[in-house]
Design an enzyme around this catalytic site. Structure first.
Site, PDB file in Angstrom:
ATOM      1  CG  HIS A  96      -4.275   4.220  -0.951  1.00 27.56           C
ATOM      2  ND1 HIS A  96      -3.324   3.232  -0.936  1.00 27.56           N
ATOM      3  CD2 HIS A  96      -4.510   4.479  -2.264  1.00 27.56           C
ATOM      4  CE1 HIS A  96      -2.996   2.919  -2.184  1.00 27.56           C
ATOM      5  NE2 HIS A  96      -3.712   3.655  -3.012  1.00 27.56           N
ATOM      6  CG  ASP A 116      -8.302   3.433  -7.286  1.00 28.40           C
ATOM      7  OD1 ASP A 116      -7.431   2.583  -7.499  1.00 28.40           O
ATOM      8  OD2 ASP A 116      -8.190   4.632  -7.621  1.00 28.40           O
ATOM      9  CG  ASP A 166      -1.901   1.162   1.152  1.00 27.44           C
ATOM     10  OD1 ASP A 166      -1.468   2.288   0.830  1.00 27.44           O
ATOM     11  OD2 ASP A 166      -3.095   0.933   1.385  1.00 27.44           O
ATOM     12  CG  HIS A 167       1.435   4.220  -3.232  1.00 25.62           C
ATOM     13  ND1 HIS A 167       0.199   3.868  -3.693  1.00 25.62           N
ATOM     14  CD2 HIS A 167       1.502   5.566  -3.388  1.00 25.62           C
ATOM     15  CE1 HIS A 167      -0.443   4.941  -4.114  1.00 25.62           C
ATOM     16  NE2 HIS A 167       0.316   5.991  -3.935  1.00 25.62           N
TER      17      HIS A 167
HETATM   18  C1  BG6 Z   1      -3.472   4.545  -6.647  1.00 30.54           C
HETATM   19  C2  BG6 Z   1      -4.821   4.608  -7.289  1.00 30.54           C
HETATM   20  O1  BG6 Z   1      -3.409   3.482  -5.748  1.00 30.54           O
HETATM   21  O2  BG6 Z   1      -3.250   5.758  -5.930  1.00 30.54           O
HETATM   22  C3  BG6 Z   1      -4.932   5.834  -8.196  1.00 30.54           C
HETATM   23  O3  BG6 Z   1      -5.023   3.441  -8.072  1.00 30.54           O
HETATM   24  C4  BG6 Z   1      -4.593   7.087  -7.433  1.00 30.54           C
HETATM   25  O4  BG6 Z   1      -6.250   5.932  -8.717  1.00 30.54           O
HETATM   26  C5  BG6 Z   1      -3.259   6.918  -6.734  1.00 30.54           C
HETATM   27  O5  BG6 Z   1      -4.548   8.168  -8.352  1.00 30.54           O
HETATM   28  C6  BG6 Z   1      -2.980   8.105  -5.835  1.00 30.54           C
HETATM   29  O6  BG6 Z   1      -1.696   7.994  -5.313  1.00 30.54           O
HETATM   30  P1  BG6 Z   1      -0.904   9.280  -4.847  1.00 30.54           P
HETATM   31  O7  BG6 Z   1       0.356   8.748  -4.276  1.00 30.54           O
HETATM   32  O8  BG6 Z   1      -0.708  10.118  -6.078  1.00 30.54           O
HETATM   33  O9  BG6 Z   1      -1.768   9.975  -3.860  1.00 30.54           O
END
Ligand code: BG6
Ligand code: NDP
Length: 512
Positions: free
Chosen positions: A263, A258, A200-201
């Protein structure tokens, strides 16, 4: 300048210097994520001297790509997407050990070829290596890849006491409870849990890690961090971007799958969990699972806890922008939400009666991810809201991105002979304290997986617990089609039905 003085990220990373010789194999290496995030992460780790001396990068995919061409693709990706400019010497060291293996994800023999490729690397350096497999393909082939890693023996490779084969799995981790359980079952049939790193980045973002530090390295918050002092919590993950070219994926997903289920729930778990007994991966994840399990089932239907909507056309950034239903690759009758708002109740000693509001949407007024903790108002015996006393509830806001930082809203006296009050903001910004060029989430996560630290990854039961909460909502929405789907103009802060979630408790969404 000493290496550790270049950025705070590099301090305290001594444990990260202990990675053994490593081969990172990326499945789906010709793809978008590899170019935008993974290759730049490897380059920046190399720049910071955080890769082991014997480090090898192997791309894997169905199309035959000669080694030289893959190296060129990787170099171009760094030029386009890295936070630092390409440094030929730094990248040259990695590029010299970069190669490509072509094969199908369900092609058993190709995995034997991959095993031989890794064995050849070991022979060349005269040492065994740990293998880190990064599954960066569409989820349809997660299963076949895992099975082939098992069947070929690549998954059970064992090196010394601590370092095994490891597997990083990209999102989405399933699309509901059943599919997540099935994926966990496949994983368990070939790997032990400690070999698995579910990404989960958001957990790799600096500010998300700082949340743990702010909560548990300061004594002022803990006594207040409960139902006696906190009125409610709002977690916002707003994006300016729309679905862009990802319509095909997004139509099957939507904001709840998503962004919210993964997140946003991770942000909630870190905000609401009990102090873990240590920073050990299991201790932290045990606490996250405990708090997720204490969340009450969501009430559906009118007056319930969930709201969904799609963006509609309008003006954004001075230009006319399409609504979701007019976007390329989107069904004009689509019932996929681009915004989800949720009201959660956590039924435990700390949080009973404190609403947690979550929202995430595309094409909103501005890109901002924020956790806002709103405290209860003081008794109005001395200063009651009036013309003279402009009072706001104390709010502690963790700004996760962009313009990372932490702010606190307090009420203060306006200078002058008459006593007047107004809210003031105490502001801590990363950019002013630490400078910019913060490491990307994927750098931290690839490095952590390499050294075997699973703290910032999702455990199998954690993923299932979150899906358990949201699967009934997804099922109800699927059955209802477009009924109950609200809309919000592009560039706005969201739909009316999400405002209604808060109105019952006389709360309103912040405009961060
Ligand atoms: C991803 C989603 O996990 O996270 C995307 O699939 C989203 O839809 C993205 O745009 C957002 O990541 P960040 O790091 O730009 O907030
Ligand atoms: P891509 O669509 O770019 O696919 C990656 C690679 O997988 C392709 O280059 C292709 O390689 C192979 N592939 C594509 N479609 C199929 C298919 N139907 N069957 C088998 N193989 C296929 O994906 P991304 O790189 O965008 O994403 C990879 C993973 O990361 C996904 O799970 C995604 O959800 C996740 N992710 C991506 C983000 C992003 O910003 N891109 C953000 C967060 C998560 P080849 O043809 O060479 O085999």
């Amino acid at each position: 300048m000493a290496e550790t003085q270049r950025h705070p990220f590099l301090q305290g990373l001594s444990k990260h210097r202990g990675a053994p010789p490593t081969v990172v194999v990326i499945f789906g290496a010709s793809g978008d994520l590899t170019a935008r995030k993974l290759i730049p992460a490897v380059f920046n780790l190399s720049y910071d001297n955080l890769l082991p001396a014997d480090f090898f990068l192997v791309g894997y995919g169905r199309k035959a790509i000669p080694d030289e061409e893959f190296r060129t693709l990787a170099t171009d990706a760094i030029k386009e997407f890295s936070r630092r400019e390409l440094n030929a010497e730094v990248w040259g060291r990695v590029a010299a050990n970069t190669s490509y293996v072509a094969g199908g994800y369900d092609e058993r023999a190709a995995f034997d070829r991959l095993a031989q490729h890794i064995a050849a690397i070991e022979k060349k350096i005269g040492r065994e290596v740990q293998t880190l497999f990064y599954i960066s393909t569409p989820p349809s082939v997660f299963g076949p890849i895992l099975q082939n890693l098992g069947a070929s023996g690549l998954a059970s490779k064992y090196l010394g006491q601590a370092h095994h084969s490891k597997v990083i799995i990209e999102k989405p981790f399933g699309k509901d409870l059943k599919s997540a359980q099935e994926l966990n079952k496949t994983i368990r049939s070939v790997l032990e849990e400690h070999q698995v790193y579910r990404i989960d980045h958001y957990l790799g973002k600096e500010t998300v890690q700082d949340l743990l530090v702010q909560r548990f390295a300061n004594s002022i918050f803990e006594p207040l961090w409960n139902r006696n002092f906190i009125d409610h919590v709002q977690i916002t993950v707003a994006e300016e971007v729309g679905v862009g070219t990802r319509g095909g994926y997004y139509e099957q997903s939507g904001a709840l799958r998503d962004m919210i289920q993964n997140h946003t729930m991770q942000l909630l778990a870190l905000t609401a969990m009990e102090p873990p007994v240590s920073l050990d991966a299991e201790a932290v994840r045990d606490e996250k699972v405990k708090v997720l399990k204490a969340i009450q089932p969501l009430r559906l239907g009118a007056g319930g806890d969930v709201a969904r909507a799609q963006y509609s056309e309008g003006m954004m950034g001075g230009k006319q922008a399409k609504g979701y239903l007019q976007e390329e690759g989107i069904n004009p009758q689509s019932a996929t939400e681009t915004y989800a708002g949720i009201r959660l109740s956590i039924n435990n000693w700390r949080w009973q009666g404190v609403p947690f509001y979550l929202r995430s949407g595309k094409r909103m007024a501005r890109r901002v991810t924020e956790i806002a903790v709103q405290f209860k108002r003081p008794p109005g015996t001395l200063f009651a809201e009036s013309d003279r006393f402009n009072l706001a509830p104390n709010t502690l806001a963790f700004q996760i991105q962009p313009d990372e930082g932490l702010s606190m809203i307090l009420n203060g006296k306006v200078p002058g002979l008459e006593t007047r009050t107004q809210p003031v903001k105490m502001n801590f910004r990363y950019s002013t304290t630490y400078g910019s060029n913060t490491p990307e989430a994927y750098e931290r996560l690839v490095l952590d997986a390499m050294v075997g630290d699973g703290t910032l990854f999702i455990r199998g039961d954690e993923a299932e617990t979150s899906w358990k909460l949201y699967t009934p909502v997804l099922e109800a929405w699927a059955a209802a089609g477009r009924e109950g789907m609200d809309s919000y103009p592009v560039g706005s802060w969201g739909p009316a039905n999400a405002d209604a979630l808060l109105a019952a408790s006389k709360h309103t969404w912040r405009q961060p």
